[in-house]
Each structure stands twice: as C-alpha cells, then as structure tokens.
Design an enzyme around this catalytic site. Structure first.
Site, PDB file in Angstrom:
ATOM      1  N   TYR A 146      11.009 -15.167   9.068  1.00 49.95           N
ATOM      2  CA  TYR A 146      11.587 -14.507   7.878  1.00 49.95           C
ATOM      3  C   TYR A 146      12.190 -15.497   7.096  1.00 49.95           C
ATOM      4  O   TYR A 146      12.088 -15.408   5.950  1.00 49.95           O
ATOM      5  CB  TYR A 146      12.720 -13.418   8.602  1.00 49.95           C
ATOM      6  CG  TYR A 146      13.250 -12.706   7.511  1.00 49.95           C
ATOM      7  CD1 TYR A 146      14.635 -13.006   7.125  1.00 49.95           C
ATOM      8  CD2 TYR A 146      12.725 -11.902   6.790  1.00 49.95           C
ATOM      9  CE1 TYR A 146      15.344 -12.251   6.099  1.00 49.95           C
ATOM     10  CE2 TYR A 146      13.385 -11.017   5.981  1.00 49.95           C
ATOM     11  CZ  TYR A 146      14.540 -11.199   5.640  1.00 49.95           C
ATOM     12  OH  TYR A 146      15.318 -10.548   4.464  1.00 49.95           O
ATOM     13  N   HIS A 191      -3.285  -9.356   4.617  1.00 53.57           N
ATOM     14  CA  HIS A 191      -4.590  -9.509   5.135  1.00 53.57           C
ATOM     15  C   HIS A 191      -4.969 -10.194   6.153  1.00 53.57           C
ATOM     16  O   HIS A 191      -3.822 -11.480   6.384  1.00 53.57           O
ATOM     17  CB  HIS A 191      -5.437  -9.911   4.125  1.00 53.57           C
ATOM     18  CG  HIS A 191      -5.949  -9.024   2.969  1.00 53.57           C
ATOM     19  ND1 HIS A 191      -6.823  -9.119   1.944  1.00 53.57           N
ATOM     20  CD2 HIS A 191      -5.334  -7.916   2.796  1.00 53.57           C
ATOM     21  CE1 HIS A 191      -6.788  -8.098   1.305  1.00 53.57           C
ATOM     22  NE2 HIS A 191      -5.993  -7.339   1.576  1.00 53.57           N
ATOM     23  N   ARG A 197       0.772  -1.271   0.014  1.00 53.13           N
ATOM     24  CA  ARG A 197      -0.029  -0.028  -0.005  1.00 53.13           C
ATOM     25  C   ARG A 197       0.962   1.200   0.043  1.00 53.13           C
ATOM     26  O   ARG A 197       2.063   1.270   0.231  1.00 53.13           O
ATOM     27  CB  ARG A 197      -0.872  -0.137   1.064  1.00 53.13           C
ATOM     28  CG  ARG A 197      -1.982  -1.203   1.422  1.00 53.13           C
ATOM     29  CD  ARG A 197      -2.499  -1.083   2.980  1.00 53.13           C
ATOM     30  NE  ARG A 197      -3.325  -2.230   2.992  1.00 53.13           N
ATOM     31  CZ  ARG A 197      -2.973  -3.677   3.311  1.00 53.13           C
ATOM     32  NH1 ARG A 197      -1.709  -3.781   3.707  1.00 53.13           N
ATOM     33  NH2 ARG A 197      -3.854  -4.679   3.467  1.00 53.13           N
ATOM     34  N   HIS A 241      -3.586   3.187  -6.332  1.00 54.41           N
ATOM     35  CA  HIS A 241      -4.069   1.971  -5.171  1.00 54.41           C
ATOM     36  C   HIS A 241      -4.163   0.829  -6.558  1.00 54.41           C
ATOM     37  O   HIS A 241      -3.921  -0.330  -6.080  1.00 54.41           O
ATOM     38  CB  HIS A 241      -5.133   2.155  -4.854  1.00 54.41           C
ATOM     39  CG  HIS A 241      -5.451   1.091  -3.589  1.00 54.41           C
ATOM     40  ND1 HIS A 241      -4.690   0.840  -2.691  1.00 54.41           N
ATOM     41  CD2 HIS A 241      -6.085   0.092  -3.678  1.00 54.41           C
ATOM     42  CE1 HIS A 241      -5.107  -0.201  -1.806  1.00 54.41           C
ATOM     43  NE2 HIS A 241      -6.086  -0.766  -2.374  1.00 54.41           N
ATOM     44  N   ARG A 269      -1.227  -1.644  -6.624  1.00 54.58           N
ATOM     45  CA  ARG A 269      -1.575  -2.749  -5.812  1.00 54.58           C
ATOM     46  C   ARG A 269      -2.439  -3.918  -6.204  1.00 54.58           C
ATOM     47  O   ARG A 269      -1.992  -5.270  -6.195  1.00 54.58           O
ATOM     48  CB  ARG A 269      -1.795  -2.494  -4.348  1.00 54.58           C
ATOM     49  CG  ARG A 269      -2.079  -3.516  -3.387  1.00 54.58           C
ATOM     50  CD  ARG A 269      -2.674  -2.670  -2.115  1.00 54.58           C
ATOM     51  NE  ARG A 269      -3.212  -3.767  -1.136  1.00 54.58           N
ATOM     52  CZ  ARG A 269      -2.805  -4.525  -0.355  1.00 54.58           C
ATOM     53  NH1 ARG A 269      -1.341  -4.833  -0.616  1.00 54.58           N
ATOM     54  NH2 ARG A 269      -3.701  -5.270   0.480  1.00 54.58           N
TER      55      ARG A 269
END
Length: 383
Positions: free
Chosen positions: A354, A345, A213, A320, A323
C-alpha cells in the site's frame, strides 16, 4: 459391391494382417478390427470415401493399439448435453460466472448439440452452427463465448478419452474485433457529473478518474477510502444474479485487490458525498440506491441515460466507457505494468504494498489526471 465379413481382404496382392475393409451399400468404405482387450469386433468411428482412406485409417488404429492409445468407441456415444451438465458441475466458478455458463449452454449449445453423441460432432457441424447463430442475429460476443465454452467442454472430453480430437477447430471463431469505444473529454465527464442526481455525481467522477468498474464502485465501503492520501482500496466487486440477488464478491484474481490513487482535486467531492449520501459506519456503502438500499445497475441506468442526454453526450456512450476514458487519460506517461496494476488486470507483477503505491507511480498518474481537471475546470476545484 458388398464385401462380406470375415472374408479375407487383400491389399497389393497380400492378405491384410490386421482388420478388414468392406464397401457398404452407400458406396463408402468401412474399416473393422477386433478389440485386443475384449475380442469384440469393432468398426472405425467414421466411414471413408475410398478404399485407400479406409486402409490408412486401419493402419492408424493398429498403431494406436500398439501404443496403447486406442480409445473405446463406446465412450464417444455419451450425449453432449449429459456431458456438458457434468462438466459444468465439476468447474470451480463464481456464482455469477456459473449462471452465465449455464445460460449460454442452455440457450446456444443444447438446442443444436444436446442430443448428439460426442463422437458424432464434426468441425463442419460446429462451423454451420456458428454461421446459423450469427445469421439469426445473435451478437458476435455471445457466439464467441458459446464457442469458447463448447471448445472447453470438448477439450475435457478429449482429456477423458471419450473422443480423439476436438472438433472446435474453426479458425477465428474464438475471438472478435472489439469496436473502438468512445473517450470522453474531461469537460464532458464533468458535464455528465453536473447533470446527474447529486447522489451519483461522485460515482461518475471516480469511474472516469480511477477507472474502477461499476461493481467495484458499488461495493466500496467508507473504510475503503483514505482521504489523507487520496486513495481507494478495491477489495471486492458487486455482482447481480438473474433472479435479482445482490452480493459483494472477491475479485476474479489477486490483481483485482488493489489500491488506486485518485486526483486530490476530487477530495472536496469525496468528503461532501461521504457527509451527504454514504451509509453509516465504517462498513457503510459509499454509494446507495435512491431509497437508501444497495445500488443496482437497474436503478442507476435511467439516471445515467438522462444525465448523458442533458449533458449533450452522443447516444451510445455507456457507463463502462468512463472506465475506458480513465484508462486512456492515465496512459500518458504510464508503463504497461503501471496501467495493468491500476486497472486491476491479472499480469505477472512484483508485489506492491500500500505505501509504495501511495507514494509511487500511481500517485503520479493520479496527479497528472488532476492537472487535466485543473486545466479544464480552472478555479472550480481545489488546488
């Protein structure tokens, strides 16, 4: 006909054992009873079109009293505006979310419902309010948001036993059909990146090929970029208040903190940008405004529009949508869980550390995006 109180009322030839019913001058019927806890004479919250309806309502009131579920009629006299103010103060919300809630309540709910008692608000009134807002040209997403907030406020009022039923029962009012957003081809992404000011070139590429974003990109620091493994670490997101104040905040959920692999084909662009435009030190922001200050949407928007036009991209494509483009391109061969992880999300998911993300499926997603770049750009990118 006016029935005097407390003259006895009869139903099917028998004296009523609980409460009484009378017909008002308006022709409607009223049910009355004595509060067992105070002995005070009470009237039902509503009046009724027929005597039978009033009798049924009185039966329900008696049953509620027997079960200990009868609400205090005085409670519903609290005004919506006062209750909404207290409700908002009790919510745990991020500063930007609180500001948006306050704005929606002030602009779209209080003008209609602010001075009304909670118990007086009906489903028909809510439906009429929604219709009027849409007819006045208020965007459907805004009306949906206002309805959702009002429903949440009145749900709490039900929980607080101020009203018995939530009047926000308008079918379909809590959602709207999101129009299909455009998806740019890889060549179009590069056309915009080539057309925009050099300090924003990498922002365009990362927006498209990582799906981050704008707020996440604007808050990136040097230490968040791992050039060895071609990974970005998303730790925060930038928010801008209506008064212009900027701050970097934690994501809305734990899923928002995540590593995101980017195509190794972008490494030359990343390294060049860090050398030429990023702030100093490990905590220096990767993207800065034109005067070296923190990046704002307002000081980026004009550059975006100019670059989009110069690249020949149709009007109506928003930042946007990059994205959306990145998530669409990444969807090929990725599972729902992998996509939700990459997008940040909130979903039920196993904890991902990681190193697993770097060497795992997210790297495969980034590599597939890289192959698309090579196919489009040919020898213009590093293999």
């Amino acid at each position: 006909m006016w029935w005097s109180w407390p003259s006895p009322q009869y139903s099917q030839g028998k004296r009523r054992r609980f409460g009484s019913i009378r017909q008002l001058k308006s022709g409607r019927w009223q049910a009355r009873y004595r509060d067992p806890s105070t002995g005070q004479l009470r009237s039902a919250e509503d009046t009724y079109a027929t005597k039978r309806d009033a009798e049924v309502a009185l039966t329900h009131i008696e049953a509620d009293i027997t079960r200990g579920q009868c609400a205090d009629p005085e409670a519903g006299k609290v005004q919506f505006g006062d209750y909404a103010d207290a409700w908002l103060k009790d919510r745990k919300l991020a500063d930007r979310s609180r500001e948006r809630h306050e704005s929606v309540i002030r602009l779209h709910l209080l003008p209609t419902f602010g001075g009304r008692p909670l118990s007086s608000i009906t489903t028909a009134q809510v439906r009429a309010w929604r219709t009027a807002r849409l007819a006045a040209g208020v965007g459907e997403p805004t009306v949906v948001k206002a309805y959702q907030i009002m429903r949440a406020i009145l749900k709490t009022a039900v929980d607080d036993e101020l009203i018995r039923r939530n009047p926000c029962r308008v079918k379909g009012a809590d959602r709207y059909d999101v129009p299909e957003r455009p998806v740019l081809a890889v060549a179009e992404v590069y056309a915009v990146a080539d057309a925009i000011a050099p300090r924003y070139r990498l922002l365009i590429l990362l927006a498209a090929f990582t799906g981050l974003r704008f707020g996440e990109l604007a808050s990136l620091r040097r230490r968040d970029i791992d050039t060895t493994n071609a990974v970005l670490m998303v730790r925060r997101s930038r928010a801008e208040m209506q008064n212009g104040a900027l701050f970097d905040k934690a994501p809305k959920s734990d899923a928002g903190v995540r590593p995101v692999a980017f195509p190794t084909e972008l490494l030359p662009d990343v390294e060049q940008h860090l050398d030429d435009f990023a702030g100093a030190g490990r905590d220096g922001h990767v993207f800065l405004g034109p005067q070296g200050g923190r990046l704002r949407r307002s000081n980026f928007r004009d550059d975006w529009i100019k670059a989009r036009k110069k690249a020949g991209i149709v009007t109506g494509v928003h930042l946007h949508d990059l994205r959306h483009t990145g998530n669409t391109l990444a969807a090929s061969g990725a599972s729902l869980r992998e996509l939700m992880t990459r997008m940040g999300h909130s979903t039920p998911r196993a904890a991902l550390i990681y190193q697993h993300m770097v060497n795992g499926r997210d790297r495969e997603i980034a590599d597939r995006l890289g192959s698309m770049i090579r196919e489009t750009r040919g020898g213009d990118v590093a293999p």
